[in-house]
Design a protein around this motif. Structure first.
Motif, short mmCIF file in Angstrom:
data_model
loop_
_atom_site.label_atom_id
_atom_site.label_comp_id
_atom_site.label_asym_id
_atom_site.label_seq_id
_atom_site.Cartn_x
_atom_site.Cartn_y
_atom_site.Cartn_z
N ALA A 71 4.58 -11.61 -7.47
CA ALA A 71 3.96 -10.33 -7.80
C ALA A 71 3.23 -9.74 -6.60
N LEU A 72 2.54 -10.58 -5.86
CA LEU A 72 1.82 -10.11 -4.68
C LEU A 72 2.79 -9.60 -3.62
N HIS A 104 4.40 -6.29 -4.60
CA HIS A 104 3.49 -5.16 -4.39
C HIS A 104 3.41 -4.79 -2.92
N ARG A 128 -6.12 -2.87 -4.07
CA ARG A 128 -4.98 -2.65 -4.97
C ARG A 128 -4.34 -3.95 -5.43
N LEU A 129 -4.65 -5.05 -4.75
CA LEU A 129 -4.13 -6.35 -5.17
C LEU A 129 -4.93 -6.95 -6.32
N LYS A 175 -5.64 -5.86 -9.24
CA LYS A 175 -5.03 -5.73 -10.57
C LYS A 175 -4.04 -6.87 -10.83
N ILE A 176 -3.43 -7.39 -9.76
CA ILE A 176 -2.49 -8.50 -9.92
C ILE A 176 -3.25 -9.77 -10.32
N GLU A 202 -3.86 -9.29 -13.99
CA GLU A 202 -2.62 -9.44 -14.75
C GLU A 202 -2.16 -10.89 -14.81
#
Length: 293
Positions: free
Chosen positions: A180-181, A184, A207-208, A210-211, A214
């Protein structure tokens, strides 16, 4: 008060700017958003974003922006740097009046309606503050990226990306969090990640975050979010040793991180009554009243 004035509340941070336009009595007319206006990203950029947001708000209200009729109440990240603040004031357009405070102060005004209380504002950066019964404001944290701003988006992002680094070179297994990282970031190899890391600023790291939210069931993310909660608890304890004031969790990460704040503080946590931009509108009202007085 001059009935031709417009009151404008500004909330400016490292990820974006929010604008609330009001008439001379403070009645809300429109809202708008634009790019970042935290002072650490540059003073000219800050004013460009503020102007873009103000123009949009006036357009939404069916009006034309005229700086000479505007009283601005700005809550901005970075005003604790006195040089940045002086430059910001020096580059201001010819407004009717300009009040500038930290985004912590305007967040306090919005969150508790001007009443005493604590806020923990978690966005790109972080800051916590208390408004006491004498209307005095005291802050903790907010020292700025990269050494401060504990529990902020940039703080979390700076730490969560380490998992991607270690997964790419085999120090830890490649898993969903790493995927996921890297998705992105837009790379799947070491060289691409190095390029991104060399160019990343606080906004990119934020912005990372939110990962991390999640993927909060992942052990690495869970541990990191738990560390963030501990940092929030330290802020609350430093600001309110009496343990009596309400604590508003504010900003984009306020609600997601509430569950990670130590149990001893949980009963005092709540959402804000209004946001920092509306706190800025209150600041503009106060400035307009001062002019009229």
């Amino acid at each position: 008060m001059n009935k031709d004035f417009f009151l404008i509340g500004i909330d400016g941070g490292g990820s974006g700017t929010r604008v609330v336009l009001g008439d001379a009595s403070g009645r809300e007319l429109a809202q708008a958003a634009s790019g970042p206006s935290g002072l650490g990203l540059g003073i000219e950029r800050a004013w460009q974003s503020i102007e873009a947001g103000c123009r949009e708000a006036f357009e939404v209200a069916g009006l034309t922006l005229d700086w000479s009729r505007c009283v601005l109440g700005c809550g901005l990240a970075g005003v604790n740097n006195r040089d940045w603040l002086a430059d910001f004031r020096a580059k201001a357009p010819a407004v009717a009046a300009l009040a500038v405070e930290s985004d912590a102060y305007t967040t306090l005004l919005g969150a508790h309606g001007g009443a005493p209380g604590v806020i923990v504002a978690l966005g790109t950066g972080s800051v916590a503050a208390v408004l006491d019964h004498n209307d005095a404001c005291r802050t903790v944290s907010g020292y700025g990226y990269p050494s401060g701003d504990e529990a902020s988006g940039a703080w979390i992002g700076l730490r969560i990306v380490v998992h991607a680094q270690q997964a790419l070179d085999g120090r830890v297994p490649r898993d969903d969090l790493a995927d996921a990282l890297l998705a992105h970031i837009g790379t799947d190899d070491r060289d691409g990640l190095v390029v991104w890391l060399c160019e990343a600023n606080q906004t990119a790291y934020a912005r990372l975050a939110k990962i991390a939210v999640e993927q909060r069931a992942h052990p690495f993310a869970a541990r990191l979010l738990g560390d963030a909660g501990v940092e929030v608890g330290k802020m609350i304890a430093a600001l309110d040793p009496s343990s009596t004031l309400p604590v508003a969790m504010c900003g984009g990460l306020g609600a997601p991180l509430s569950a990670y704040v130590p149990q001893i503080y949980q009963s005092r946590l709540r959402g804000p009554l209004a946001d920092s931009a509306h706190g800025g509108l209150q600041l503009a009202q106060r400035e307009a009243a001062r002019l009229a007085g």
